[in-house]
Design a protein around this motif. Sequence first.
Motif, PDB file in Angstrom:
ATOM      1  N   GLN A  98       0.863  -1.117  -0.031  1.00  0.00           N
ATOM      2  CA  GLN A  98      -0.055   0.226   0.032  1.00  0.00           C
ATOM      3  C   GLN A  98       0.915   1.198   0.108  1.00  0.00           C
ATOM      4  OE1 GLN A  98      -3.252   0.232  -0.330  1.00  0.00           O
ATOM      5  NE2 GLN A  98      -3.682   2.299   0.541  1.00  0.00           N
ATOM      6  N   TYR A  99       2.045   1.103   0.848  1.00  0.00           N
ATOM      7  CA  TYR A  99       2.778   2.383   0.984  1.00  0.00           C
ATOM      8  C   TYR A  99       3.941   2.611  -0.157  1.00  0.00           C
ATOM      9  CZ  TYR A  99       1.371   3.133   5.654  1.00  0.00           C
ATOM     10  OH  TYR A  99       0.740   3.533   7.064  1.00  0.00           O
ATOM     11  N   PHE A 100       4.329   1.480  -0.708  1.00  0.00           N
ATOM     12  CA  PHE A 100       5.309   1.683  -1.612  1.00  0.00           C
ATOM     13  C   PHE A 100       4.810   1.181  -3.008  1.00  0.00           C
ATOM     14  CE2 PHE A 100       7.150   1.609   2.454  1.00  0.00           C
ATOM     15  CZ  PHE A 100       7.944   2.968   2.462  1.00  0.00           C
ATOM     16  N   GLY A 101       3.898   0.402  -3.054  1.00  0.00           N
ATOM     17  CA  GLY A 101       3.796   0.167  -4.592  1.00  0.00           C
ATOM     18  C   GLY A 101       4.170  -1.323  -5.110  1.00  0.00           C
ATOM     19  N   SER A 102       5.484  -1.320  -4.828  1.00  0.00           N
ATOM     20  CA  SER A 102       6.363  -2.531  -5.326  1.00  0.00           C
ATOM     21  C   SER A 102       7.431  -2.555  -4.648  1.00  0.00           C
ATOM     22  CB  SER A 102       6.463  -2.616  -6.845  1.00  0.00           C
ATOM     23  OG  SER A 102       7.709  -1.468  -7.033  1.00  0.00           O
ATOM     24  N   LYS A 103       7.959  -3.716  -4.690  1.00  0.00           N
ATOM     25  CA  LYS A 103       9.324  -4.330  -3.930  1.00  0.00           C
ATOM     26  C   LYS A 103      10.497  -3.223  -4.450  1.00  0.00           C
ATOM     27  CE  LYS A 103      12.580  -8.272  -3.320  1.00  0.00           C
ATOM     28  NZ  LYS A 103      12.828  -9.523  -3.491  1.00  0.00           N
ATOM     29  N   GLN A 104      10.532  -3.070  -5.798  1.00  0.00           N
ATOM     30  CA  GLN A 104      11.516  -2.193  -6.467  1.00  0.00           C
ATOM     31  C   GLN A 104      11.352  -0.881  -5.890  1.00  0.00           C
ATOM     32  OE1 GLN A 104      14.342  -1.573  -8.239  1.00  0.00           O
ATOM     33  NE2 GLN A 104      13.585  -3.506  -9.142  1.00  0.00           N
ATOM     34  N   GLU A 105      10.136  -0.308  -5.794  1.00  0.00           N
ATOM     35  CA  GLU A 105      10.079   0.901  -5.314  1.00  0.00           C
ATOM     36  C   GLU A 105      10.274   1.078  -3.727  1.00  0.00           C
ATOM     37  OE1 GLU A 105       9.592   4.600  -6.368  1.00  0.00           O
ATOM     38  OE2 GLU A 105       9.233   2.901  -7.813  1.00  0.00           O
ATOM     39  N   LEU A 106      10.077  -0.040  -2.952  1.00  0.00           N
ATOM     40  CA  LEU A 106      10.523  -0.154  -1.551  1.00  0.00           C
ATOM     41  C   LEU A 106      12.107   0.057  -1.465  1.00  0.00           C
ATOM     42  CD1 LEU A 106      10.152  -0.497   1.383  1.00  0.00           C
ATOM     43  CD2 LEU A 106      10.127  -3.016   0.947  1.00  0.00           C
ATOM     44  N   PHE A 107      12.626  -0.908  -2.304  1.00  0.00           N
ATOM     45  CA  PHE A 107      14.145  -0.814  -2.480  1.00  0.00           C
ATOM     46  C   PHE A 107      14.524   0.691  -2.680  1.00  0.00           C
ATOM     47  CE2 PHE A 107      18.272  -1.614  -4.668  1.00  0.00           C
ATOM     48  CZ  PHE A 107      18.883  -2.125  -3.513  1.00  0.00           C
ATOM     49  N   ARG A 108      14.174   1.118  -3.831  1.00  0.00           N
ATOM     50  CA  ARG A 108      14.408   2.481  -4.124  1.00  0.00           C
ATOM     51  C   ARG A 108      14.498   3.525  -2.926  1.00  0.00           C
ATOM     52  NH1 ARG A 108      11.667   3.037  -9.407  1.00  0.00           N
ATOM     53  NH2 ARG A 108      12.577   1.306  -9.876  1.00  0.00           N
ATOM     54  N   HIS A 109      13.349   3.406  -2.345  1.00  0.00           N
ATOM     55  CA  HIS A 109      13.210   4.306  -1.252  1.00  0.00           C
ATOM     56  C   HIS A 109      14.310   4.149  -0.025  1.00  0.00           C
ATOM     57  CE1 HIS A 109       9.503   5.501  -3.068  1.00  0.00           C
ATOM     58  NE2 HIS A 109       9.391   6.872  -2.171  1.00  0.00           N
ATOM     59  N   ALA A 110      14.653   2.692   0.067  1.00  0.00           N
ATOM     60  CA  ALA A 110      15.435   2.206   1.147  1.00  0.00           C
ATOM     61  C   ALA A 110      16.750   2.791   0.964  1.00  0.00           C
ATOM     62  CB  ALA A 110      15.170   0.858   1.417  1.00  0.00           C
ATOM     63  N   VAL A 111      17.242   2.890  -0.229  1.00  0.00           N
ATOM     64  CA  VAL A 111      18.680   3.035  -0.471  1.00  0.00           C
ATOM     65  C   VAL A 111      19.028   4.461  -0.669  1.00  0.00           C
ATOM     66  CG1 VAL A 111      19.208   0.552  -0.925  1.00  0.00           C
ATOM     67  CG2 VAL A 111      18.595   2.283  -2.965  1.00  0.00           C
ATOM     68  N   ARG A 112      18.263   5.550  -0.287  1.00  0.00           N
ATOM     69  CA  ARG A 112      18.690   6.714  -0.567  1.00  0.00           C
ATOM     70  C   ARG A 112      20.039   7.028  -0.138  1.00  0.00           C
ATOM     71  NH1 ARG A 112      15.809   8.209  -3.396  1.00  0.00           N
ATOM     72  NH2 ARG A 112      13.700   8.883  -3.638  1.00  0.00           N
ATOM     73  N   VAL A 113      20.937   7.584  -1.146  1.00  0.00           N
ATOM     74  CA  VAL A 113      22.293   7.309  -0.670  1.00  0.00           C
ATOM     75  C   VAL A 113      22.596   8.789  -0.343  1.00  0.00           C
ATOM     76  CG1 VAL A 113      24.498   6.864  -1.562  1.00  0.00           C
ATOM     77  CG2 VAL A 113      22.505   5.765  -2.640  1.00  0.00           C
TER      78      VAL A 113
END
Lengths: 183, 183
Positions: free
Chosen positions: A49-64
């Motif tokens: 619900q929050y992130f839409g997809s695993k890919q998007e979750l990963f993208r948000h998680a790895v903010r560099v």
Amino acid sequence: MGERAERRRRTEARILDAARALFGEVGYERATIRGVAKAAEVDPALVMQYFGSKQELFRHAVRVVPMAEGEPDPQELVERLLGTLDVKMELPQSSLAMLRSMLTHPEAAASAREVLGQQIDRLAGSITGDDARLRAALMTMVLLGVTVGHQLLELDELRGVPQDEVARLLRPALRALTGPDVS
Amino acid sequence: MGERAERRRRTEARILDAARALFGEVGYERATIRGVAKAAEVDPALVMQYFGSKQELFRHAVRVVPMAEGEPDPQELVERLLGTLDVKMELPQSSLAMLRSMLTHPEAAASAREVLGQQIDRLAGSITGDDARLRAALMTMVLLGVTVGHQLLELDELRGVPQDEVARLLRPALRALTGPDVS
DNA sequence: GTCTATAAAGGGATAGAC
DNA sequence: GTCTATCCCTTTATAGAC
């Protein structure tokens, strides 16, 4: 903001923390939405619900976190690099997640190339000579190798070694890579 | 042996080659039995028939080539290390497969730790001083970092750079890591 | 011996109840 | 807004036909 939004923000943060930890531990492919949800103590569907997809979750998680700016001289540069090593002993989990997945997940690889490229650019700007970029790349790879061995492979030989000990040994090697011009 | 066994041996070799290539390209988790079978132009079930499981196929595919033996002096040691870099420019596919998966696949990680540990042992034996093992580990990580950047991340800065150019720049750095005793 | 068909499991994604 | 139930796809692994 309302207490509703506040609560949502906290939940989201907890999910992201769990995601960073899991991605960092097992990499992108072996990490699951269900696993992240369980660690964050929320429902798996909520993560979607929050992130839409695993890919998007990963993208948000790895903010560099970008490296500090500026163009110091080579000597100071080496110290600054060794300083990042310091950071890497307690490496931000977001970076760890990216590093863990960089060899197997295409998007993580692209992200790694970008970050490393930026660091190489910055280094090359502080080094003189035709092979500045190559030297800068090698210096970056030295740090990457040590980080991989220490943080990801967890080699016995690097476990529990104080950071300044590593820095002391690495300093001459990095200086050698900055080039012959020891001003 | 009969022509039957001979044919089987060839098929098995073709499967292993395909497996090495695929594991090396995308890592353990994203590589599939189907993918290997397609590349080897055999039936997926045949791969299972021969190796029993994906895990076992991987195990057979990543047979590691041990490094040359002996205890040379530090100077020669550096040259030998740089020599392995030479090899690594055309790194054996079996090693590539292991390296690609070492951050995400537990068994590949164990295998990597073993191989790297052996190299560290050998290096440490040729270096004097209390911190010989640490120095040896750092030297090994330097080579690993460069290999990762070149072979796996395929950084632009390292693409197409002749091996002796890399060796020339890396030599002083590695010598600095062998220790203060420049006999 | 080789392939077809399918079982079994896991995980990403979605619809709809509350 | 949150969770239950489920769909659907992919992949490993197996059983049995040819």
